[in-house]
Design a protein around this motif. Structure first.
Motif, PDB file in Angstrom:
ATOM      1  N   MET A   1       0.840  -1.200   0.000  1.00 40.93           N
ATOM      2  CA  MET A   1       0.000   0.000   0.000  1.00 40.93           C
ATOM      3  C   MET A   1       0.872   1.246   0.000  1.00 40.93           C
ATOM      4  O   MET A   1       1.807   1.353   0.787  1.00 40.93           O
ATOM      5  CB  MET A   1      -0.915   0.009   1.235  1.00 40.93           C
ATOM      6  N   PHE A   2       0.567   2.185  -0.890  1.00 40.48           N
ATOM      7  CA  PHE A   2       1.315   3.427  -0.942  1.00 40.48           C
ATOM      8  C   PHE A   2       0.929   4.345   0.226  1.00 40.48           C
ATOM      9  O   PHE A   2      -0.240   4.432   0.603  1.00 40.48           O
ATOM     10  CB  PHE A   2       1.057   4.161  -2.259  1.00 40.48           C
ATOM     11  N   THR A   3       1.910   5.034   0.773  1.00 42.49           N
ATOM     12  CA  THR A   3       1.681   5.989   1.854  1.00 42.49           C
ATOM     13  C   THR A   3       1.870   7.405   1.332  1.00 42.49           C
ATOM     14  O   THR A   3       2.887   7.707   0.697  1.00 42.49           O
ATOM     15  CB  THR A   3       2.652   5.744   3.021  1.00 42.49           C
ATOM     16  N   VAL A   4       0.888   8.269   1.597  1.00 41.33           N
ATOM     17  CA  VAL A   4       0.938   9.672   1.185  1.00 41.33           C
ATOM     18  C   VAL A   4       1.012  10.540   2.436  1.00 41.33           C
ATOM     19  O   VAL A   4       0.174  10.429   3.333  1.00 41.33           O
ATOM     20  CB  VAL A   4      -0.285  10.059   0.335  1.00 41.33           C
ATOM     21  N   PHE A   5       2.018  11.387   2.500  1.00 43.57           N
ATOM     22  CA  PHE A   5       2.263  12.271   3.637  1.00 43.57           C
ATOM     23  C   PHE A   5       1.600  13.616   3.348  1.00 43.57           C
ATOM     24  O   PHE A   5       1.976  14.308   2.396  1.00 43.57           O
ATOM     25  CB  PHE A   5       3.768  12.422   3.820  1.00 43.57           C
ATOM     26  N   VAL A   6       0.597  13.976   4.144  1.00 45.17           N
ATOM     27  CA  VAL A   6      -0.207  15.175   3.899  1.00 45.17           C
ATOM     28  C   VAL A   6       0.227  16.296   4.841  1.00 45.17           C
ATOM     29  O   VAL A   6       0.069  16.184   6.054  1.00 45.17           O
ATOM     30  CB  VAL A   6      -1.712  14.886   4.079  1.00 45.17           C
ATOM     31  N   VAL A   7       0.770  17.380   4.259  1.00 47.46           N
ATOM     32  CA  VAL A   7       1.183  18.536   5.055  1.00 47.46           C
ATOM     33  C   VAL A   7       0.242  19.688   4.705  1.00 47.46           C
ATOM     34  O   VAL A   7       0.443  20.424   3.748  1.00 47.46           O
ATOM     35  CB  VAL A   7       2.648  18.922   4.758  1.00 47.46           C
ATOM     36  N   GLU A   8      -0.816  19.822   5.492  1.00 49.29           N
ATOM     37  CA  GLU A   8      -1.902  20.767   5.214  1.00 49.29           C
ATOM     38  C   GLU A   8      -2.359  21.387   6.530  1.00 49.29           C
ATOM     39  O   GLU A   8      -2.645  20.665   7.496  1.00 49.29           O
ATOM     40  CB  GLU A   8      -3.056  20.025   4.538  1.00 49.29           C
ATOM     41  N   ASP A   9      -2.415  22.725   6.581  1.00 51.07           N
ATOM     42  CA  ASP A   9      -2.752  23.435   7.814  1.00 51.07           C
ATOM     43  C   ASP A   9      -4.253  23.533   8.053  1.00 51.07           C
ATOM     44  O   ASP A   9      -4.696  23.660   9.187  1.00 51.07           O
ATOM     45  CB  ASP A   9      -2.135  24.842   7.778  1.00 51.07           C
ATOM     46  N   LEU A  48       4.866   9.513  -1.390  1.00 46.52           N
ATOM     47  CA  LEU A  48       4.524  10.782  -2.027  1.00 46.52           C
ATOM     48  C   LEU A  48       4.137  11.790  -0.955  1.00 46.52           C
ATOM     49  O   LEU A  48       3.599  11.409   0.095  1.00 46.52           O
ATOM     50  CB  LEU A  48       3.396  10.580  -3.034  1.00 46.52           C
ATOM     51  N   VAL A  49       4.384  13.074  -1.226  1.00 40.46           N
ATOM     52  CA  VAL A  49       4.042  14.142  -0.279  1.00 40.46           C
ATOM     53  C   VAL A  49       3.081  15.127  -0.927  1.00 40.46           C
ATOM     54  O   VAL A  49       3.291  15.548  -2.074  1.00 40.46           O
ATOM     55  CB  VAL A  49       5.314  14.901   0.177  1.00 40.46           C
ATOM     56  N   LEU A  50       2.012  15.469  -0.210  1.00 43.67           N
ATOM     57  CA  LEU A  50       1.127  16.576  -0.585  1.00 43.67           C
ATOM     58  C   LEU A  50       1.472  17.736   0.331  1.00 43.67           C
ATOM     59  O   LEU A  50       1.337  17.627   1.555  1.00 43.67           O
ATOM     60  CB  LEU A  50      -0.343  16.188  -0.428  1.00 43.67           C
ATOM     61  N   LEU A  51       1.915  18.844  -0.231  1.00 43.31           N
ATOM     62  CA  LEU A  51       2.492  19.921   0.568  1.00 43.31           C
ATOM     63  C   LEU A  51       1.824  21.259   0.258  1.00 43.31           C
ATOM     64  O   LEU A  51       1.898  21.763  -0.867  1.00 43.31           O
ATOM     65  CB  LEU A  51       3.996  20.007   0.262  1.00 43.31           C
TER      66      LEU A  51
END
Length: 224
Positions: A1-9, A48-51
């Protein structure tokens, strides 16, 4: 399973993104401590990162640059900013894509899937770092990073610190360290090991880590 790191305020937006990721069978992991994003990234080991660009203290451009120092993991910027310069800045700082708010979740997932397919047809995109109490050892280029400061290590200094960090809290004997160095075809005698440890300690002290390596008399060394 892919892990997505979410950096959202934005808590609402963060929740929507994480829930959408789950529906697509991704592991969505978010961050709450915006002062220690790099450490959270290392612990998460994402694909993957969502920034977001607008973040407390430092913006997304800053954190993208920091992540790029230790990893090639793909980064998608998400932002309400829509100027041409914002998009250029995002790419120049190391971003792989840019999506504007309000976010169409179908488009976001399409971008994520496309980027993951492109990225992971190639090996070695995982971060190659070891971390201990905020001390980051970059395995790619023998650099140590601590509180935004960096030092270059020699190969022997790097190998010594790497062994101690991999077994943090445990005493590593001098004999074991010397055997490891010898197996890497870099033989050192007992006195040479002492010289290397002294030099390593001086470099650590210069960035505020004078007490990192502790000597156990008659036993060896450990990190504290």
């Amino acid at each position: 399973m892919f892990t997505v790191f979410v950096v959202e305020d934005d808590p609402t937006m963060k929740e929507i993104i994480v829930e959408t990721l789950k529906k697509w069978h991704f592991n969505g992991t978010d961050v709450s401590d915006f002062d220690h994003i790099v450490q959270a990234f290392i612990e998460c080991k994402p694909h993957l990162v969502l920034l977001d660009i607008n973040l407390p203290a430092y913006d997304g451009y800053y954190w993208c640059q920091k992540l790029r120092e230790i990893s090639k993991v793909p980064i998608i910027f998400i932002s309400s900013r829509d100027t041409r310069m914002d998009k250029i800045m995002a790419m120049n700082m190391g971003g792989d894509d840019f999506i504007q708010k309000p976010i169409d979740m179908d488009i976001l997932m399409a971008k994520i899937n496309a980027l993951l397919r492109r990225t992971y047809s190639y090996p070695d995109h995982q971060p190659r770092v070891v971390e201990y109490k905020g001390v980051i050892l970059n395995l790619k280029d023998d650099r140590l990073i601590y509180n935004d400061r960096q030092i270059e290590l020699t190969k022997n200094e790097f190998r010594i610190l790497y062994m101690l960090m991999k077994q943090a809290g445990e005493v590593i004997s001098r004999d074991k360290i010397m055997r490891a160095l010898w197996e890497d075809e870099s033989f050192v005698d007992d006195n040479t090991l002492t010289v290397n440890v002294v030099r390593l300690r001086k470099k650590l002290a210069a960035i505020g880590l004078a007490a990192l390596i502790k000597t156990k008399k008659g036993q060896g060394y450990l990190l504290q």
